[in-house]
Scaffold this motif. Structure first.
Motif, PDB file in Angstrom:
ATOM      1  N   THR A 189     -16.349  -7.482 -17.095  1.00  7.75           N
ATOM      2  CA  THR A 189     -17.665  -7.090 -16.591  1.00  7.75           C
ATOM      3  C   THR A 189     -18.468  -6.352 -17.656  1.00  7.75           C
ATOM      4  O   THR A 189     -19.500  -5.750 -17.358  1.00  7.75           O
ATOM      5  CB  THR A 189     -17.524  -6.186 -15.353  1.00  7.75           C
ATOM      6  OG1 THR A 189     -16.806  -5.000 -15.704  1.00  7.75           O
ATOM      7  CG2 THR A 189     -16.781  -6.908 -14.233  1.00  7.75           C
ATOM      8  N   ALA A 190     -18.002  -6.402 -18.883  1.00  8.21           N
ATOM      9  CA  ALA A 190     -18.652  -5.656 -19.961  1.00  8.21           C
ATOM     10  C   ALA A 190     -19.929  -6.342 -20.422  1.00  8.21           C
ATOM     11  O   ALA A 190     -20.013  -7.574 -20.471  1.00  8.21           O
ATOM     12  CB  ALA A 190     -17.699  -5.514 -21.144  1.00  8.21           C
ATOM     13  N   GLY A 236     -23.047 -12.059 -11.460  1.00 10.95           N
ATOM     14  CA  GLY A 236     -21.647 -12.399 -11.634  1.00 10.95           C
ATOM     15  C   GLY A 236     -20.753 -11.195 -11.482  1.00 10.95           C
ATOM     16  O   GLY A 236     -21.093 -10.232 -10.786  1.00 10.95           O
ATOM     17  N   PRO A 237     -19.592 -11.212 -12.128  1.00  9.65           N
ATOM     18  CA  PRO A 237     -18.632 -10.111 -12.015  1.00  9.65           C
ATOM     19  C   PRO A 237     -19.270  -8.754 -12.308  1.00  9.65           C
ATOM     20  O   PRO A 237     -20.074  -8.612 -13.229  1.00  9.65           O
ATOM     21  CB  PRO A 237     -17.578 -10.473 -13.080  1.00  9.65           C
ATOM     22  CG  PRO A 237     -17.640 -11.967 -13.167  1.00  9.65           C
ATOM     23  CD  PRO A 237     -19.088 -12.299 -12.979  1.00  9.65           C
ATOM     24  N   GLY A 238     -18.897  -7.774 -11.505  1.00  4.69           N
ATOM     25  CA  GLY A 238     -19.418  -6.427 -11.701  1.00  4.69           C
ATOM     26  C   GLY A 238     -20.870  -6.272 -11.335  1.00  4.69           C
ATOM     27  O   GLY A 238     -21.477  -5.236 -11.647  1.00  4.69           O
ATOM     28  N   GLY A 239     -21.445  -7.288 -10.693  1.00  2.02           N
ATOM     29  CA  GLY A 239     -22.870  -7.224 -10.358  1.00  2.02           C
ATOM     30  C   GLY A 239     -23.772  -7.414 -11.556  1.00  2.02           C
ATOM     31  O   GLY A 239     -24.988  -7.182 -11.473  1.00  2.02           O
ATOM     32  N   ASP A 266     -17.439 -19.106 -15.850  1.00  2.00           N
ATOM     33  CA  ASP A 266     -16.348 -18.141 -15.827  1.00  2.00           C
ATOM     34  C   ASP A 266     -16.621 -17.000 -16.796  1.00  2.00           C
ATOM     35  O   ASP A 266     -17.186 -17.203 -17.878  1.00  2.00           O
ATOM     36  CB  ASP A 266     -15.047 -18.865 -16.233  1.00  2.00           C
ATOM     37  CG  ASP A 266     -13.827 -17.979 -16.231  1.00  2.00           C
ATOM     38  OD1 ASP A 266     -13.113 -17.958 -15.221  1.00  2.00           O
ATOM     39  OD2 ASP A 266     -13.591 -17.308 -17.257  1.00  2.00           O
ATOM     40  N   SER A 267     -16.233 -15.797 -16.400  1.00  2.00           N
ATOM     41  CA  SER A 267     -16.234 -14.650 -17.308  1.00  2.00           C
ATOM     42  C   SER A 267     -14.807 -14.441 -17.785  1.00  2.00           C
ATOM     43  O   SER A 267     -13.912 -14.172 -16.962  1.00  2.00           O
ATOM     44  CB  SER A 267     -16.739 -13.392 -16.591  1.00  2.00           C
ATOM     45  OG  SER A 267     -16.631 -12.266 -17.444  1.00  2.00           O
ATOM     46  N   ARG A 312     -24.648 -14.660 -21.559  1.00  2.00           N
ATOM     47  CA  ARG A 312     -23.664 -13.590 -21.447  1.00  2.00           C
ATOM     48  C   ARG A 312     -23.906 -12.773 -20.183  1.00  2.00           C
ATOM     49  O   ARG A 312     -24.898 -12.987 -19.481  1.00  2.00           O
ATOM     50  CB  ARG A 312     -23.799 -12.678 -22.661  1.00  2.00           C
ATOM     51  CG  ARG A 312     -25.207 -12.070 -22.719  1.00  2.00           C
ATOM     52  CD  ARG A 312     -25.523 -11.358 -23.985  1.00  2.00           C
ATOM     53  NE  ARG A 312     -26.848 -10.723 -23.890  1.00  2.00           N
ATOM     54  CZ  ARG A 312     -27.342  -9.892 -24.797  1.00  2.00           C
ATOM     55  NH1 ARG A 312     -26.638  -9.610 -25.878  1.00  2.00           N
ATOM     56  NH2 ARG A 312     -28.540  -9.351 -24.629  1.00  2.00           N
ATOM     57  N   LEU A 313     -23.026 -11.828 -19.916  1.00  2.00           N
ATOM     58  CA  LEU A 313     -23.261 -10.855 -18.859  1.00  2.00           C
ATOM     59  C   LEU A 313     -24.006  -9.661 -19.428  1.00  2.00           C
ATOM     60  O   LEU A 313     -23.767  -9.243 -20.571  1.00  2.00           O
ATOM     61  CB  LEU A 313     -21.929 -10.365 -18.272  1.00  2.00           C
ATOM     62  CG  LEU A 313     -21.115 -11.331 -17.426  1.00  2.00           C
ATOM     63  CD1 LEU A 313     -19.844 -10.632 -16.939  1.00  2.00           C
ATOM     64  CD2 LEU A 313     -21.915 -11.853 -16.237  1.00  2.00           C
ATOM     65  N   TRP A 314     -24.916  -9.109 -18.614  1.00  2.00           N
ATOM     66  CA  TRP A 314     -25.633  -7.902 -19.037  1.00  2.00           C
ATOM     67  C   TRP A 314     -26.152  -7.179 -17.793  1.00  2.00           C
ATOM     68  O   TRP A 314     -26.318  -7.795 -16.743  1.00  2.00           O
ATOM     69  CB  TRP A 314     -26.799  -8.237 -19.956  1.00  2.00           C
ATOM     70  CG  TRP A 314     -27.196  -7.073 -20.828  1.00  2.00           C
ATOM     71  CD1 TRP A 314     -28.144  -6.127 -20.558  1.00  2.00           C
ATOM     72  CD2 TRP A 314     -26.632  -6.723 -22.093  1.00  2.00           C
ATOM     73  NE1 TRP A 314     -28.203  -5.206 -21.578  1.00  2.00           N
ATOM     74  CE2 TRP A 314     -27.284  -5.545 -22.535  1.00  2.00           C
ATOM     75  CE3 TRP A 314     -25.637  -7.282 -22.880  1.00  2.00           C
ATOM     76  CZ2 TRP A 314     -26.972  -4.930 -23.734  1.00  2.00           C
ATOM     77  CZ3 TRP A 314     -25.324  -6.668 -24.084  1.00  2.00           C
ATOM     78  CH2 TRP A 314     -25.988  -5.508 -24.503  1.00  2.00           C
TER      79      TRP A 314
END
Length: 247
Positions: free
Chosen positions: A225-226, A126-129, A219-220, A147-149
């Motif tokens: 991108t954290a 996703g966002p920020g890779g 969606d983030s 989550r993003l990680w």
């Protein structure tokens, strides 16, 4: 590697190749040798050739030889397991025999990934890779946050399988919209796969993942991108906050 009452041989740095040949020979009385090398190319290097450990039972040897063909680890989602192929020869093999075994192994042409989970799985970036990740160190519990990680090769919960009905699953559960809600800002989570419409995701041509029931996209929030950013659903808008690619 041998670790015993004589200590470890710090000069033996092992082999860091993806596929490794390891050879042990032992005359059972006074000496043993360890050799190793890259199973994809080259020959063997001698790691140790000298006296047996003085620990009782090793001089003279009374154990029978054996080959371990596989290990299963601790049965956790972090477990990778290891597969071995073994060769045993009669007596104390010569260097010529060992080199012939290595040449045969190299001729097979071992290849492929050895540091990622097996099976028809892919990442959701996703966002920020960053990767879609399940909170909780690869533990599959209902309600776990998605989550993003940072993407990590050994993180089993970052590898997803797209099922025929459109759901996305990892470590035995599916990407789910909390409470079967359809409103903007509803968080997503991990939940038992149940075939529900709130677990269906369709990849769109602009890179977004659409949930048809809600008509909204993964969606983030605020295109963050954290690490640790909780993912949600939001009106599809084609922005970078909603670019999630399964690959």
């Amino acid at each position: 590697m041998f670790q015993g009452n004589n200590g470890s041989n710090t000069a033996n740095t092992g082999d860091k190749s993806a596929f490794v040949t390891a050879v042990l020979k032992n005359d059972g009385q006074t000496t043993y040798a360890l050799k190793g090398g890259d199973s994809q190319s080259g020959g063997l290097t001698t790691w140790w050739n000298g006296a047996l450990p003085t620990r009782p039972g090793y001089r003279p040897m009374h154990q029978e030889g054996g080959i371990i063909l596989g290990t299963g680890g601790d049965n956790s989602n972090w477990n990778r397991g290891t597969f071995f192929e073994g060769v045993m020869v009669a007596g104390l093999p010569s260097g010529t025999t060992e080199n012939a075994v290595q040449a045969n192994i190299v001729s097979v042409g071992y290849s492929g990934e050895t540091n990622v989970p097996n099976g028809p799985q892919g990442r959701i970036t996703g966002p920020g890779g960053k990767c879609a990740d399940v909170a909780g160190d690869d533990t599959a519990v209902n309600g776990a946050a998605v989550r993003l990680w940072d993407c990590q090769n050994y993180a089993e919960d970052q590898y997803w399988t797209q099922q025929s009905a459109g759901s996305l699953s990892t470590i035995g559960r599916c990407l789910d919209i909390t409470g079967n809600e359809t409103t903007n800002g509803t968080l997503v989570e991990l939940w038992d796969c149940n075939g529900g419409a709130n677990q269906v995701w369709k990849q769109q041509s602009n890179g977004s993942l659409l949930n048809p029931r809600s008509g909204r996209c993964l969606d983030s929030p605020n295109a963050s991108t954290a690490n640790g950013t909780r993912l949600e659903i939001w009106d599809c808008n084609g922005t970078s906050a909603q670019t999630f690619t399964l690959h």
